[in-house]
Design an enzyme around this catalytic site. Structure first.
Site, PDB file in Angstrom:
ATOM      1  N   HIS A   1     -15.233  -5.356  -2.565  1.00  0.00           N
ATOM      2  CA  HIS A   1     -15.556  -6.742  -2.900  1.00  0.00           C
ATOM      3  C   HIS A   1     -16.819  -7.236  -2.206  1.00  0.00           C
ATOM      4  O   HIS A   1     -17.210  -8.388  -2.392  1.00  0.00           O
ATOM      5  CB  HIS A   1     -14.370  -7.639  -2.510  1.00  0.00           C
ATOM      6  CG  HIS A   1     -13.034  -7.011  -2.782  1.00  0.00           C
ATOM      7  ND1 HIS A   1     -12.587  -6.751  -4.053  1.00  0.00           N
ATOM      8  CD2 HIS A   1     -12.062  -6.516  -1.946  1.00  0.00           C
ATOM      9  CE1 HIS A   1     -11.394  -6.165  -3.987  1.00  0.00           C
ATOM     10  NE2 HIS A   1     -11.067  -5.998  -2.717  1.00  0.00           N
TER      11      HIS A   1
ATOM     12  N   ASN B   1     -11.923   5.003  -3.031  1.00  0.00           N
ATOM     13  CA  ASN B   1     -11.229   3.743  -2.772  1.00  0.00           C
ATOM     14  C   ASN B   1     -12.077   3.025  -1.724  1.00  0.00           C
ATOM     15  O   ASN B   1     -11.946   3.297  -0.529  1.00  0.00           O
ATOM     16  CB  ASN B   1      -9.815   3.969  -2.259  1.00  0.00           C
ATOM     17  CG  ASN B   1      -9.083   2.648  -2.051  1.00  0.00           C
ATOM     18  OD1 ASN B   1      -9.693   1.576  -2.071  1.00  0.00           O
ATOM     19  ND2 ASN B   1      -7.776   2.715  -1.856  1.00  0.00           N
TER      20      ASN B   1
ATOM     21  N   TYR C   1       0.792  -1.232   0.000  1.00  0.00           N
ATOM     22  CA  TYR C   1       0.000   0.000   0.000  1.00  0.00           C
ATOM     23  C   TYR C   1       0.829   1.289   0.000  1.00  0.00           C
ATOM     24  O   TYR C   1       0.262   2.375  -0.085  1.00  0.00           O
ATOM     25  CB  TYR C   1      -0.947  -0.006   1.214  1.00  0.00           C
ATOM     26  CG  TYR C   1      -1.938  -1.147   1.166  1.00  0.00           C
ATOM     27  CD1 TYR C   1      -2.891  -1.223   0.152  1.00  0.00           C
ATOM     28  CD2 TYR C   1      -1.913  -2.170   2.108  1.00  0.00           C
ATOM     29  CE1 TYR C   1      -3.801  -2.273   0.086  1.00  0.00           C
ATOM     30  CE2 TYR C   1      -2.830  -3.227   2.052  1.00  0.00           C
ATOM     31  CZ  TYR C   1      -3.755  -3.270   1.041  1.00  0.00           C
ATOM     32  OH  TYR C   1      -4.649  -4.309   0.964  1.00  0.00           O
TER      33      TYR C   1
ATOM     34  N   ARG D   1     -10.238 -10.817  -4.250  1.00  0.00           N
ATOM     35  CA  ARG D   1     -10.168  -9.371  -4.561  1.00  0.00           C
ATOM     36  C   ARG D   1     -10.454  -9.069  -6.033  1.00  0.00           C
ATOM     37  O   ARG D   1     -10.496  -7.917  -6.443  1.00  0.00           O
ATOM     38  CB  ARG D   1      -8.784  -8.820  -4.211  1.00  0.00           C
ATOM     39  CG  ARG D   1      -8.494  -8.828  -2.741  1.00  0.00           C
ATOM     40  CD  ARG D   1      -7.191  -8.115  -2.434  1.00  0.00           C
ATOM     41  NE  ARG D   1      -6.634  -8.579  -1.194  1.00  0.00           N
ATOM     42  CZ  ARG D   1      -6.967  -8.104   0.011  1.00  0.00           C
ATOM     43  NH1 ARG D   1      -7.806  -7.113   0.128  1.00  0.00           N
ATOM     44  NH2 ARG D   1      -6.424  -8.610   1.110  1.00  0.00           N
TER      45      ARG D   1
ATOM     46  N   ASP E   1     -24.459   1.061  -4.566  1.00  0.00           N
ATOM     47  CA  ASP E   1     -25.731   1.684  -4.946  1.00  0.00           C
ATOM     48  C   ASP E   1     -25.700   3.187  -4.694  1.00  0.00           C
ATOM     49  O   ASP E   1     -26.326   3.954  -5.432  1.00  0.00           O
ATOM     50  CB  ASP E   1     -26.892   1.054  -4.172  1.00  0.00           C
ATOM     51  CG  ASP E   1     -27.268  -0.323  -4.714  1.00  0.00           C
ATOM     52  OD1 ASP E   1     -26.760  -0.718  -5.783  1.00  0.00           O
ATOM     53  OD2 ASP E   1     -28.077  -1.011  -4.054  1.00  0.00           O
TER      54      ASP E   1
ATOM     55  N   SER F   1      -3.169  -0.827  -4.521  1.00  0.00           N
ATOM     56  CA  SER F   1      -2.598  -2.070  -5.049  1.00  0.00           C
ATOM     57  C   SER F   1      -3.346  -2.482  -6.312  1.00  0.00           C
ATOM     58  O   SER F   1      -4.391  -1.904  -6.640  1.00  0.00           O
ATOM     59  CB  SER F   1      -2.708  -3.170  -3.990  1.00  0.00           C
ATOM     60  OG  SER F   1      -4.075  -3.496  -3.760  1.00  0.00           O
TER      61      SER F   1
ATOM     62  N   HIS G   1      -7.470   2.175  -6.442  1.00  0.00           N
ATOM     63  CA  HIS G   1      -6.847   1.268  -5.475  1.00  0.00           C
ATOM     64  C   HIS G   1      -5.351   1.486  -5.477  1.00  0.00           C
ATOM     65  O   HIS G   1      -4.741   1.660  -6.540  1.00  0.00           O
ATOM     66  CB  HIS G   1      -7.134  -0.192  -5.827  1.00  0.00           C
ATOM     67  CG  HIS G   1      -8.595  -0.509  -5.844  1.00  0.00           C
ATOM     68  ND1 HIS G   1      -9.312  -0.713  -4.694  1.00  0.00           N
ATOM     69  CD2 HIS G   1      -9.466  -0.618  -6.871  1.00  0.00           C
ATOM     70  CE1 HIS G   1     -10.582  -0.928  -5.018  1.00  0.00           C
ATOM     71  NE2 HIS G   1     -10.698  -0.876  -6.333  1.00  0.00           N
TER      72      HIS G   1
HETATM   73  C1  DQA Z   1      -7.428  -1.648  -1.645  1.00  0.00           C
HETATM   74  C2  DQA Z   1      -7.520  -3.093  -2.118  1.00  0.00           C
HETATM   75  C3  DQA Z   1      -8.572  -3.853  -1.346  1.00  0.00           C
HETATM   76  O1  DQA Z   1      -8.652  -5.200  -1.806  1.00  0.00           O
HETATM   77  C4  DQA Z   1      -8.233  -3.875   0.129  1.00  0.00           C
HETATM   78  O2  DQA Z   1      -9.265  -4.519   0.859  1.00  0.00           O
HETATM   79  C5  DQA Z   1      -7.946  -2.535   0.675  1.00  0.00           C
HETATM   80  C6  DQA Z   1      -7.223  -1.559  -0.138  1.00  0.00           C
HETATM   81  C7  DQA Z   1      -6.274  -0.881  -2.322  1.00  0.00           C
HETATM   82  O3  DQA Z   1      -6.276   0.337  -2.261  1.00  0.00           O
HETATM   83  O4  DQA Z   1      -5.370  -1.502  -2.877  1.00  0.00           O
HETATM   84  O5  DQA Z   1      -8.215  -2.244   1.834  1.00  0.00           O
HETATM   85  O6  DQA Z   1      -8.633  -0.985  -2.000  1.00  0.00           O
END
Ligand code: DQA
Length: 143
Positions: A78, A72, A23, A109, A85, A100, A98
């Site tokens: 997920h 984000n 991250y 994910r 909505d 990642s 995101h």
């Molecule tokens: C995330 C990716 C998600 O799968 C994860 O649960 C996060 C961060 C990301 O910014 O990479 O908390 O949204």
């Protein structure tokens, strides 16, 4: 595009101490400050919560102010049809971001409930995913 909401979901308040290889090293405060400084021509409101209902309430409360949304949804990406909505309901150009690359991690994910209600998704570039997202909203408007 003048007024942009940047919304971060659960556990993103732990940025900087949460798995930094995945991250990045920026804290949430640093991330928000970086974006506010980089896009100083925009009015930016930021919000983070670990609670689904608070995220929904905040987006609803700010929807008449905002021209664009950068979200984000973190773990809610997920799981949360309710938050999805909300993004659909407000009818404001929205981008999913995101830190990642969710397509390159655990299978759970892979699915995002937000992709089809957002105009674009940016991932895998840490804080630069947010920069790409905001730039996309700005370009969208100039088309
Ligand atoms: C995330 C990716 C998600 O799968 C994860 O649960 C996060 C961060 C990301 O910014 O990479 O908390 O949204």
């Amino acid at each position: 595009m003048k007024n942009v909401m940047i919304v971060n979901g659960p556990n993103l308040n732990l940025l900087g101490e949460r798995d930094v290889l995945v991250y990045g090293e920026m804290t949430l405060l640093e991330l928000n400050s970086f974006l506010i400084k980089k896009f100083s021509n925009l009015e930016i409101r930021t919000f983070q919560s670990n609670h689904e209902g608070q995220l929904i309430d905040w987006i609803q409360e700010n929807r008449n102010w905002a021209d664009g949304l950068v979200i984000n949804p973190a773990g809610y990406t997920h799981t949360s049809i309710a938050l999805r909505d909300t993004v659909e309901a407000i009818r404001i150009p929205s981008v999913e971001v995101h830190l990642s690359n969710i397509k390159n991690r655990e299978p759970f994910r892979m699915n995002s409930f937000f992709s089809d209600v957002c105009v674009a998704s940016f991932m895998g570039k840490k804080e630069l995913s947010y920069v790409d997202g905001i730039n996309f909203l700005l370009e969208l408007e100039s088309k």
